[in-house]
Design a protein around this motif. Structure first.
Motif, short mmCIF file in Angstrom:
data_model
loop_
_atom_site.label_atom_id
_atom_site.label_comp_id
_atom_site.label_asym_id
_atom_site.label_seq_id
_atom_site.Cartn_x
_atom_site.Cartn_y
_atom_site.Cartn_z
N ALA A 227 0.71 -0.89 -0.10
CA ALA A 227 0.22 0.09 0.06
C ALA A 227 1.05 0.75 0.06
N VAL A 228 -0.01 2.58 0.51
CA VAL A 228 0.62 3.74 -0.36
C VAL A 228 0.43 4.34 0.96
N ARG A 229 1.04 4.92 1.93
CA ARG A 229 0.78 5.91 3.31
C ARG A 229 0.87 7.08 3.25
N ILE A 230 -0.09 8.57 2.96
CA ILE A 230 -0.05 9.08 2.47
C ILE A 230 -0.90 10.66 3.77
N HIS A 231 0.42 10.50 4.21
CA HIS A 231 0.40 11.31 5.43
C HIS A 231 0.08 13.36 5.07
N THR A 232 -0.90 13.62 5.44
CA THR A 232 -2.03 14.72 4.74
C THR A 232 -2.16 15.58 6.03
N LYS A 233 -2.50 17.38 6.16
CA LYS A 233 -2.66 18.00 6.57
C LYS A 233 -3.78 19.46 6.48
N THR A 234 -4.61 19.05 7.29
CA THR A 234 -5.49 20.51 6.88
C THR A 234 -5.07 21.84 7.59
N LYS A 235 -5.22 22.63 6.71
CA LYS A 235 -5.75 24.06 6.81
C LYS A 235 -5.56 24.32 8.57
N ALA A 236 -5.96 23.77 9.30
CA ALA A 236 -6.00 24.06 10.72
C ALA A 236 -4.54 23.17 11.40
N GLY A 237 -4.08 22.07 10.30
CA GLY A 237 -3.42 21.45 11.36
C GLY A 237 -3.54 20.69 11.52
N GLN A 238 -4.84 19.56 11.21
CA GLN A 238 -5.00 18.64 12.15
C GLN A 238 -4.08 17.61 11.01
N ARG A 239 -3.11 16.91 11.33
CA ARG A 239 -2.78 15.53 10.50
C ARG A 239 -3.76 14.33 10.13
N ILE A 240 -3.71 14.29 9.23
CA ILE A 240 -4.67 13.42 8.55
C ILE A 240 -3.47 12.07 7.83
N SER A 241 -3.98 10.73 7.83
CA SER A 241 -3.11 9.51 7.22
C SER A 241 -3.78 8.95 6.42
N VAL A 242 -3.64 8.84 5.47
CA VAL A 242 -4.41 7.98 4.15
C VAL A 242 -4.06 6.68 4.12
N LEU A 243 -4.53 5.63 3.98
CA LEU A 243 -3.78 4.09 3.73
C LEU A 243 -4.19 3.70 2.08
N GLU A 244 -3.58 3.85 1.13
CA GLU A 244 -4.56 3.58 -0.21
C GLU A 244 -3.96 2.39 -0.87
N HIS A 245 -4.21 1.46 -0.57
CA HIS A 245 -4.24 0.48 -1.66
C HIS A 245 -3.74 -0.39 -3.28
N ASP A 246 -4.76 0.08 -4.36
CA ASP A 246 -4.71 0.10 -4.94
C ASP A 246 -4.93 1.96 -5.53
N SER A 247 -3.32 2.47 -5.13
CA SER A 247 -3.58 4.46 -5.37
C SER A 247 -2.71 4.40 -7.38
N GLN A 248 -3.48 4.87 -7.91
CA GLN A 248 -3.21 5.08 -8.89
C GLN A 248 -2.15 5.85 -9.54
N GLN A 249 -1.71 6.86 -8.56
CA GLN A 249 -0.86 7.89 -8.52
C GLN A 249 0.31 8.82 -7.17
N ARG A 250 1.42 8.75 -7.80
CA ARG A 250 1.93 8.73 -7.13
C ARG A 250 1.86 10.64 -6.64
N TRP A 251 1.18 10.93 -5.09
CA TRP A 251 1.09 12.57 -4.05
C TRP A 251 2.90 13.09 -4.24
N GLN A 252 2.39 14.46 -4.73
CA GLN A 252 3.93 15.27 -4.47
C GLN A 252 3.42 15.84 -3.14
N ARG A 253 5.05 15.80 -2.41
CA ARG A 253 4.75 16.55 -0.99
C ARG A 253 4.66 18.48 -1.85
N GLY A 254 3.77 18.74 -0.88
CA GLY A 254 3.08 19.82 -1.03
C GLY A 254 1.91 20.05 -1.91
#
Lengths: 341, 297
Positions: A298-325
């Motif tokens: 899988a791919v684990r994507i660490h993201t952040k909301t505008k307010a600073g809350q961290r949200i981690s996403v686990l995608e098993h069939d990821s079609q795309q590599r997400w870039q920082r920022g």
């Protein structure tokens, strides 16, 4: 939960060590033939409960019932339960066969008879060929099996296992998990399994009690614990969770209580993307990608909301590599959001 | 001067480097002093003892004659006095050992398995403390305890008993007291090495306390028991002071050695007698070795 009479019943069980309350007014019933796990961090009281069931510790108050008998004040040798110890506790001066036969020997079973039964028990753990070895000539996994054989040879009603796989390496541990489960099915007796490894507890158990600070935080099937954690502690301790504090939940999700959602329930699209078509009641949170970690399965994507809350996403069939920022939308199904205390 | 200091440093450094790269030299330096002590002083004096036992004494002048003879040894082995005293000494040593083991086992068990760590430390000190006091003081203290108007008589007479007085029983009591720490400490160390989980496992599998003790604790404790018994047994075998102070008229091997060195001025005879406890200890250790208990030490 396996239907049947209760094998163990704990009522208002409390254990204090000086000022420290290790187990706090605990009520618990464990059914016959159940594979029951007590899960919690160290110091949460799970091992103390096990030791009180075995009789190594006497409760400060409350009762321990084994079947219909009150065994609260009985010594370990008068209780029909046996323990597999964390350090195995094999007798170093005895051979493997003598170790396994020990319980029969102190019950006065004749030498020939007890050796036969011990050998049979060793066969169930595939160690019959090592009967004449001394414990220090065995590997960790083999000692573990001898400890198991020694505990089951006396045919207890309940088998207590105190972090029995803790000292084994990962491969061996996974193999032993499968064997333990098979053994429990074969013997049909109650297993009470103490562990701090949530994955182990979920894999093996019919029911799991999550311990925290001497109390049961949540009691349920592995599915219930994982899908419907009742508290932040359970949500974080069993698996990984994105936990929203009450304020954050209100700001981001518009609800009035703390909430949690599992990373694998989340989906991710570009900021301009539309909701994945299979979500029935889609909700979205706008986030920025902080890091994207490739895990193989899988791919684990660490993201952040505008307010600073961290949200981690686990995608098993990821079609795309997400870039920082990169700006993204994180989607989830309304029903996968669990409200917790 | 900085220059001198750095030269010294580099010399020390060179020595260190030299030692580091030559493990044999390092080992030699480490062991030469203790080995010299062991061989020259310890083994050599034992050999001198053996040799002296094979000499004799001129009846008129009392001077030692360096003539080789087995007379002394034959005399010691066949003489009824020596046989009686040897048996008595071995008997006393065995009794002291048994008494010490019976007293030491529960104390050591309490220290190692029951007491809190604070009590445990206090008890180790309490056990060691008598070793700080002089042997003579302790023996004379027992002389006063055992006397006919002593505390033991005062305690026992109301029960219709009496003090054993100055006798072999008094010797056993006094030596049992004096050597007790030497027996408690190895047993305590041995019990510390028995994990609590083993006792719990035995109990869990259905063994009651005594069965656990007999089948788990005792076999694992055998090396410690042997170590302790070697102390109390060998120390008693060679003692003569306690016997003099609380033994009344009784004699042990040590007294015979003492009289032969002093009053009789027969050093070869004394050496021959001194060989008896040595031979007995060799016999004991050989017997122990056969049981295999020493391999677990």
């Amino acid at each position: 939960m396996v239907a049947g009479d209760s094998a163990i019943k704990l009522s208002k069980l409390t254990k204090r060590f000086g000022d420290f309350v290790a187990v706090d007014n605990l009520d618990l019933e464990i059914a016959e033939g159940e594979f029951f796990s007590m899960l919690g961090p160290s110091g949460s009281g799970k091992t103390t409960v096990l030791r009180m069931i075995a009789g190594f510790e006497l409760p400060s108050s409350g009762t321990v019932q084994l079947g219909a008998d009150d065994v609260t004040d009985k010594a370990p040798f008068d209780r029909d339960v046996n323990t597999v110890f964390q350090d195995y506790a094999l007798f170093p001066h005895m051979t493997v066969l003598e170790n396994v036969a020990y319980g029969l020997r102190v019950r006065g079973v004749g030498k020939k008879e007890r050796e036969q039964q011990a050998l049979a028990a060793l066969e169930t753990v595939q160690l019959a060929h090592l009967g004449s070895r001394k414990p220090n000539e065995l590997s960790g996994g083999q000692r573990q099996r001898v400890a198991l054989a020694r505990a089951i040879v006396v045919k207890p009603k309940v088998l207590l296992l105190d972090e029995p796989l803790g000292a084994l390496d990962l491969k061996l541990r996974e193999q032993m998990q499968i064997e333990l489960k098979a053994l429990q099915r074969e013997l049909g007796i109650t297993f009470i399994f103490v562990t701090h490894d949530q994955e182990e507890a979920l894999t093996l158990s019919d029911r799991v009690a999550v311990f925290n600070n001497g109390r049961i935080e949540q009691l349920g099937t592995p599915e219930e614990l994982y899908d419907r954690p009742v508290s932040e502690f359970v949500a974080r301790f069993v698996g990984t969770s994105n936990v929203f504090s009450a304020d954050e939940a209100k700001a981001i999700l518009g609800i009035d209580s703390k909430a949690s959602v599992r990373p694998e329930k989340l989906r991710i699209t570009a900021a301009t993307g539309s909701a994945p078509s299979d979500l029935r009641i889609p909700r979205a949170i706008e986030c920025t990608v902080e890091e994207s970690v490739y895990l193989g399965v899988a791919v684990r994507i660490h993201t952040k909301t505008k307010a600073g809350q961290r949200i981690s996403v686990l995608e098993h069939d990821s079609q795309q590599r997400w870039q920082r920022g990169e700006s993204v939308k994180v989607w989830f199904e309304e029903q996968d959001l669990v409200r917790i205390d | 001067m900085t220059g001198g200091a750095s030269a010294r440093t580099s010399f020390a450094r060179r020595v260190s480097t030299m030692l580091y790269s030559r493990p044999r030299t390092r080992l030699g330096l480490l062991l030469s002093a203790p080995l010299a002590w062991l061989v020259l002083i310890y083994v050599a004096s034992l050999a001198a003892l053996l040799v002296t036992a094979l000499w004799t004494v001129d009846d008129y002048t009392g001077a030692i004659k360096m003539e080789w003879t087995f007379d002394n040894i034959v005399h010691v082995v066949t003489g009824s006095l020596y046989q009686t005293v040897t048996l008595r000494t071995v008997g006393v040593a065995l009794l002291v050992t048994v008494v010490d083991l019976i007293i030491a086992l529960p104390i050591a068990f309490f220290m190692a398995k029951v007491a809190s760590s604070r009590i445990q430390r206090l008890m180790v000190i309490a056990v060691l403390m008598p070793l700080w006091a002089s042997y003579l003081v302790k023996a004379y203290a027992w002389r006063s305890v055992l006397s006919h108007d002593g505390i033991l008589a005062w305690l026992l007479r109301p029960l219709g008993l009496d003090t054993p007085g100055y006798s072999l029983t008094g010797v056993v009591l006094t030596m049992g007291y004096i050597w007790l720490p030497y027996v408690i400490l190895p047993l305590y160390a041995g019990l510390e090495r028995v994990p609590n989980s083993l006792l719990e496992a035995a109990s869990d599998l259905g063994a009651k306390s005594f069965t656990t003790f007999r089948t788990v604790v005792l076999p694992m404790l055998t090396p410690a028991i042997i170590a302790g018994s070697i102390f109390s047994f060998s120390l008693t075998l060679g003692d003569y002071i306690t016997v003099n102070i609380v033994g009344g008229a009784s004699q042990m091997l040590g007294n015979l050695v003492y009289t032969n060195v002093g009053t009789a001025n027969n050093l070869p005879m004394a050496a021959a007698i001194a060989l008896i406890p040595i031979v007995i200890m060799f016999g004991y250790i050989a017997a122990v070795r056969k049981t295999g208990a020493l391999e677990n030490l």
